[in-house]
Scaffold this motif. Sequence first.
Motif, mmCIF file in Angstrom:
data_model
loop_
_atom_site.group_PDB
_atom_site.id
_atom_site.type_symbol
_atom_site.label_atom_id
_atom_site.label_comp_id
_atom_site.label_asym_id
_atom_site.label_seq_id
_atom_site.Cartn_x
_atom_site.Cartn_y
_atom_site.Cartn_z
ATOM 1 N N ARG A 198 44.374 12.440 -14.044
ATOM 2 C CA ARG A 198 43.677 11.607 -13.057
ATOM 3 C C ARG A 198 44.319 11.749 -11.682
ATOM 4 N NH1 ARG A 198 39.833 9.180 -12.814
ATOM 5 N NH2 ARG A 198 38.889 7.192 -12.961
ATOM 6 N N THR A 214 36.515 11.401 -12.138
ATOM 7 C CA THR A 214 36.515 11.348 -13.599
ATOM 8 C C THR A 214 36.140 12.697 -14.196
ATOM 9 O OG1 THR A 214 35.930 9.023 -13.539
ATOM 10 C CG2 THR A 214 35.525 10.171 -15.595
ATOM 11 N N ASP A 269 32.998 9.069 -9.961
ATOM 12 C CA ASP A 269 32.402 9.971 -10.944
ATOM 13 C C ASP A 269 32.947 11.388 -10.798
ATOM 14 O OD1 ASP A 269 30.890 7.892 -11.915
ATOM 15 O OD2 ASP A 269 29.147 8.362 -10.658
ATOM 16 N N LYS A 313 38.641 15.000 -16.516
ATOM 17 C CA LYS A 313 38.335 15.453 -17.873
ATOM 18 C C LYS A 313 38.585 16.944 -18.028
ATOM 19 C CE LYS A 313 34.965 11.915 -19.074
ATOM 20 N NZ LYS A 313 33.533 11.643 -19.310
#
Length: 172
Positions: free
Chosen positions: A55, A72, A69, A76
Motif C-alpha cells: 500500500r 488499491t 481505487d 494488489k
Amino acid sequence: MGMFNTKKPPAEPANNGTEQLRRLLISRNRRRAMQAIATDINDVAAEKAGRELARNIASNMAGAGASPDVVTSLAKSTFANLSAPNIKVITETALQSFADGGDLSVDGKLRLTAYLCGDHKTYSAERDAIVLADIEEPPTYTHPARWENPNPAIRAAQAELRRVQAQAREAR
C-alpha cells in the motif's frame, strides 16, 4: 469425634486477560502443535506487513492526488510481486513458556489474541483484559445523482414524460 475436611479448595484462577489467553492457548494446543500456532501467527504478521508495504509503494507510485481505487489496484498488483517477508513475531518456545505459566510480551499477547479470538477482540495491556476492538463503522451508502442525458432536447422530453406519468398515477 468428628472428621475435619483438611483439603483446601482449588485456587480460583485469576480472570484477567493473560489467564484467559493462557487457557485459550492451552485448549488450542490440544488440537494443534505449538509450532503450528506460532507459524500461523508469524504468517499472518508477514502478510499484514506485506500488505502495508504494498500500500505504501502504491500510494507513492500513484501520487498524492490519486483516487483510493487506483491506489488499491496498484497495491494488489504490487503485493502479488513482493517476496514474502520473513517476520518472526513469536516462537514456539515463547508460546510453550507462556502456556506453562511464564509471561509474554504485549505485542505477543496482541497477536495471540487476534489469532485466538479474531480481529473483533484485542488485548488491552492497561487493563490486562481481552476487550472488543474498535471496529470502524462501514460507510453509509449514498445513492448517486440521477443520470441525465446530456442532450437538452432529450432531457426535456424525459422530464415531460415523468411529469405526465406522475399525473396519470395521481388520476387513478
